[in-house]
Motif scaffolding. Structure first.
Motif, PDB file in Angstrom:
ATOM      1  N   VAL A  14       0.871  -1.177   0.000  1.00  0.00           N
ATOM      2  CA  VAL A  14       0.000   0.000   0.000  1.00  0.00           C
ATOM      3  C   VAL A  14       0.909   1.229   0.000  1.00  0.00           C
ATOM      4  O   VAL A  14       1.437   1.629   1.037  1.00  0.00           O
ATOM      5  CB  VAL A  14      -0.950   0.012   1.211  1.00  0.00           C
ATOM      6  CG1 VAL A  14      -1.967   1.152   1.068  1.00  0.00           C
ATOM      7  CG2 VAL A  14      -1.661  -1.327   1.363  1.00  0.00           C
ATOM      8  N   ASP A  26      -3.863   3.542  -2.877  1.00  0.00           N
ATOM      9  CA  ASP A  26      -4.594   4.321  -1.872  1.00  0.00           C
ATOM     10  C   ASP A  26      -5.331   3.372  -0.932  1.00  0.00           C
ATOM     11  O   ASP A  26      -5.344   2.155  -1.128  1.00  0.00           O
ATOM     12  CB  ASP A  26      -5.572   5.300  -2.531  1.00  0.00           C
ATOM     13  CG  ASP A  26      -6.511   4.624  -3.525  1.00  0.00           C
ATOM     14  OD1 ASP A  26      -6.998   3.516  -3.211  1.00  0.00           O
ATOM     15  OD2 ASP A  26      -6.766   5.197  -4.596  1.00  0.00           O
ATOM     16  N   GLY A  27      -5.948   3.944   0.102  1.00  0.00           N
ATOM     17  CA  GLY A  27      -6.616   3.143   1.102  1.00  0.00           C
ATOM     18  C   GLY A  27      -7.816   2.382   0.570  1.00  0.00           C
ATOM     19  O   GLY A  27      -8.040   1.225   0.945  1.00  0.00           O
ATOM     20  N   LYS A  36      -8.389  -1.681   0.785  1.00  0.00           N
ATOM     21  CA  LYS A  36      -9.542  -2.351   1.399  1.00  0.00           C
ATOM     22  C   LYS A  36     -10.181  -3.327   0.421  1.00  0.00           C
ATOM     23  O   LYS A  36     -10.566  -4.439   0.788  1.00  0.00           O
ATOM     24  CB  LYS A  36     -10.559  -1.315   1.867  1.00  0.00           C
ATOM     25  CG  LYS A  36     -10.109  -0.505   3.075  1.00  0.00           C
ATOM     26  CD  LYS A  36     -11.190   0.486   3.495  1.00  0.00           C
ATOM     27  CE  LYS A  36     -10.760   1.273   4.725  1.00  0.00           C
ATOM     28  NZ  LYS A  36     -11.795   2.233   5.156  1.00  0.00           N
ATOM     29  N   LEU A  61       2.798  -1.156   4.422  1.00  0.00           N
ATOM     30  CA  LEU A  61       1.881  -0.020   4.461  1.00  0.00           C
ATOM     31  C   LEU A  61       2.589   1.315   4.664  1.00  0.00           C
ATOM     32  O   LEU A  61       3.346   1.494   5.622  1.00  0.00           O
ATOM     33  CB  LEU A  61       0.880  -0.251   5.608  1.00  0.00           C
ATOM     34  CG  LEU A  61      -0.101   0.866   5.943  1.00  0.00           C
ATOM     35  CD1 LEU A  61      -1.021   1.149   4.766  1.00  0.00           C
ATOM     36  CD2 LEU A  61      -0.907   0.498   7.189  1.00  0.00           C
ATOM     37  N   LEU A 107      -1.031   8.448   2.831  1.00  0.00           N
ATOM     38  CA  LEU A 107      -1.824   8.035   1.677  1.00  0.00           C
ATOM     39  C   LEU A 107      -2.784   9.156   1.289  1.00  0.00           C
ATOM     40  O   LEU A 107      -3.154   9.984   2.126  1.00  0.00           O
ATOM     41  CB  LEU A 107      -2.605   6.760   2.010  1.00  0.00           C
ATOM     42  CG  LEU A 107      -1.748   5.538   2.377  1.00  0.00           C
ATOM     43  CD1 LEU A 107      -2.643   4.409   2.877  1.00  0.00           C
ATOM     44  CD2 LEU A 107      -0.915   5.079   1.186  1.00  0.00           C
ATOM     45  N   ILE A 144      -6.667   8.330   3.052  1.00  0.00           N
ATOM     46  CA  ILE A 144      -6.875   7.878   4.431  1.00  0.00           C
ATOM     47  C   ILE A 144      -5.534   7.903   5.151  1.00  0.00           C
ATOM     48  O   ILE A 144      -4.481   7.674   4.550  1.00  0.00           O
ATOM     49  CB  ILE A 144      -7.479   6.451   4.463  1.00  0.00           C
ATOM     50  CG1 ILE A 144      -7.833   6.040   5.896  1.00  0.00           C
ATOM     51  CG2 ILE A 144      -6.535   5.441   3.833  1.00  0.00           C
ATOM     52  CD1 ILE A 144      -8.578   4.717   5.986  1.00  0.00           C
ATOM     53  N   GLY A 175      -2.661   6.423   7.141  1.00  0.00           N
ATOM     54  CA  GLY A 175      -2.171   5.054   7.179  1.00  0.00           C
ATOM     55  C   GLY A 175      -2.366   4.373   8.520  1.00  0.00           C
ATOM     56  O   GLY A 175      -2.573   3.158   8.593  1.00  0.00           O
ATOM     57  N   LEU A 177      -5.838   3.078   8.516  1.00  0.00           N
ATOM     58  CA  LEU A 177      -5.931   1.884   7.677  1.00  0.00           C
ATOM     59  C   LEU A 177      -5.316   0.683   8.389  1.00  0.00           C
ATOM     60  O   LEU A 177      -5.824  -0.442   8.295  1.00  0.00           O
ATOM     61  CB  LEU A 177      -5.229   2.120   6.336  1.00  0.00           C
ATOM     62  CG  LEU A 177      -5.275   0.963   5.337  1.00  0.00           C
ATOM     63  CD1 LEU A 177      -6.706   0.560   5.025  1.00  0.00           C
ATOM     64  CD2 LEU A 177      -4.532   1.335   4.047  1.00  0.00           C
ATOM     65  N   CYS A 178      -4.233   0.929   9.112  1.00  0.00           N
ATOM     66  CA  CYS A 178      -3.597  -0.144   9.884  1.00  0.00           C
ATOM     67  C   CYS A 178      -4.580  -0.699  10.915  1.00  0.00           C
ATOM     68  O   CYS A 178      -4.715  -1.916  11.061  1.00  0.00           O
ATOM     69  CB  CYS A 178      -2.345   0.399  10.577  1.00  0.00           C
ATOM     70  SG  CYS A 178      -1.362  -0.850  11.440  1.00  0.00           S
ATOM     71  N   TYR A 184      -7.823  -0.591  10.731  1.00  0.00           N
ATOM     72  CA  TYR A 184      -8.876  -1.289   9.980  1.00  0.00           C
ATOM     73  C   TYR A 184      -8.433  -2.711   9.630  1.00  0.00           C
ATOM     74  O   TYR A 184      -9.187  -3.674   9.814  1.00  0.00           O
ATOM     75  CB  TYR A 184      -9.192  -0.505   8.705  1.00  0.00           C
ATOM     76  CG  TYR A 184     -10.072  -1.245   7.727  1.00  0.00           C
ATOM     77  CD1 TYR A 184     -11.461  -1.223   7.843  1.00  0.00           C
ATOM     78  CD2 TYR A 184      -9.504  -1.982   6.673  1.00  0.00           C
ATOM     79  CE1 TYR A 184     -12.267  -1.914   6.950  1.00  0.00           C
ATOM     80  CE2 TYR A 184     -10.303  -2.672   5.773  1.00  0.00           C
ATOM     81  CZ  TYR A 184     -11.679  -2.634   5.919  1.00  0.00           C
ATOM     82  OH  TYR A 184     -12.466  -3.325   5.032  1.00  0.00           O
TER      83      TYR A 184
END
Length: 229
Positions: A6, A32-33, A37, A50, A54, A57, A59, A62-63, A65
């Motif tokens: 990512v 991108d995020g 996903k 990662l 980004l 979102i 990062g 996102l981590c 998530y």
């Protein structure tokens, strides 16, 4: 091993994919995020590399998530943000490792192998799903901690730290041993990363109890054992 990269810098992402493919991994790229996903939903991913900055979102978010969706997927944060605060935030978000740009590709490969071994070890140890001392219980399968039957809110890295203590009860552990076995990095005497984490964990599991479990051995390190104040 399927690795999701990512990274919004196309040149770097392409270079990483090519290098990983050459070493026998199956690498894919998300710029991108949202794309990350989608990739996680559509296919089996065994490890995520990662970036933090980004376009759509944060990062760290996102981590979180990824970790909440599947806590068994190792996450290596690869970013230019290299302060202790950045690293603590990354580990607390669920990252298994943190590598700062610029970096050597050989070091990234080494971190990937370490994450693989840690994941395999966790899968094996899950068969013996609980570790305990006094009235504190760590459930390795559910990744939960409780003391006196009450849940304790801990981060993924605190769970790894607690597991290391529980597997070495009664043994004085140096900061270097903790750094190498929990973070897989040499201890940096210029930072207080280890002490910050241990003090935070100590507050969570010891503060409201007469019997203390984590103790300091001045000039040496830390030890886990039952000891009343």
């Amino acid at each position: 091993m399927r690795i999701l990269i990512v990274e919004d810098e196309l040149k770097l992402a392409t270079s990483l994919k090519r290098g990983l493919d050459e070493y026998g991994f199956q690498a894919s790229v998300a710029l991108d995020g949202a794309s990350a996903k989608k990739a996680l939903e559509l296919g089996e991913i065994n490890l995520v590399i990662l970036d933090i900055n980004l376009p759509d979102i944060n990062g760290y978010d996102l981590c979180r998530y990824i970790h909440e969706r599947n806590s068994h997927i190792p996450i290596i944060i690869l970013t230019a943000l290299g302060t202790i605060e950045n690293k603590l935030t990354g580990f607390d978000a669920g990252a298994d490792d943190y590598l700062v740009k610029p970096f050597e590709f050989s070091e990234l490969l080494a971190r990937i192998q370490v994450s693989r071994k840690r994941t395999q070890h966790s899968s094996t140890s899950a068969a013996h799903s609980q570790l305990s001392i006094a009235d504190l219980v760590l459930d390795l399968r559910e990744k939960t901690v409780s003391r006196a039957g009450r849940p304790v809110n801990v981060t993924p890295r605190e769970i790894a730290l607690l597991e290391y203590f529980l597997r070495n009860q009664g043994t004085v552990l140096t900061r270097n041993e903790i750094a190498e076995n929990v973070w897989d990095i040499p201890f940096d005497t210029g930072t207080n990363l280890i002490d910050v984490y241990i003090n935070t964990l100590r507050k969570k599991i010891d503060k409201d109890f007469t019997t203390k479990l984590i103790h300091t051995r001045k000039g040496i390190g830390y030890i886990m054992k039952e000891m009343a104040e």
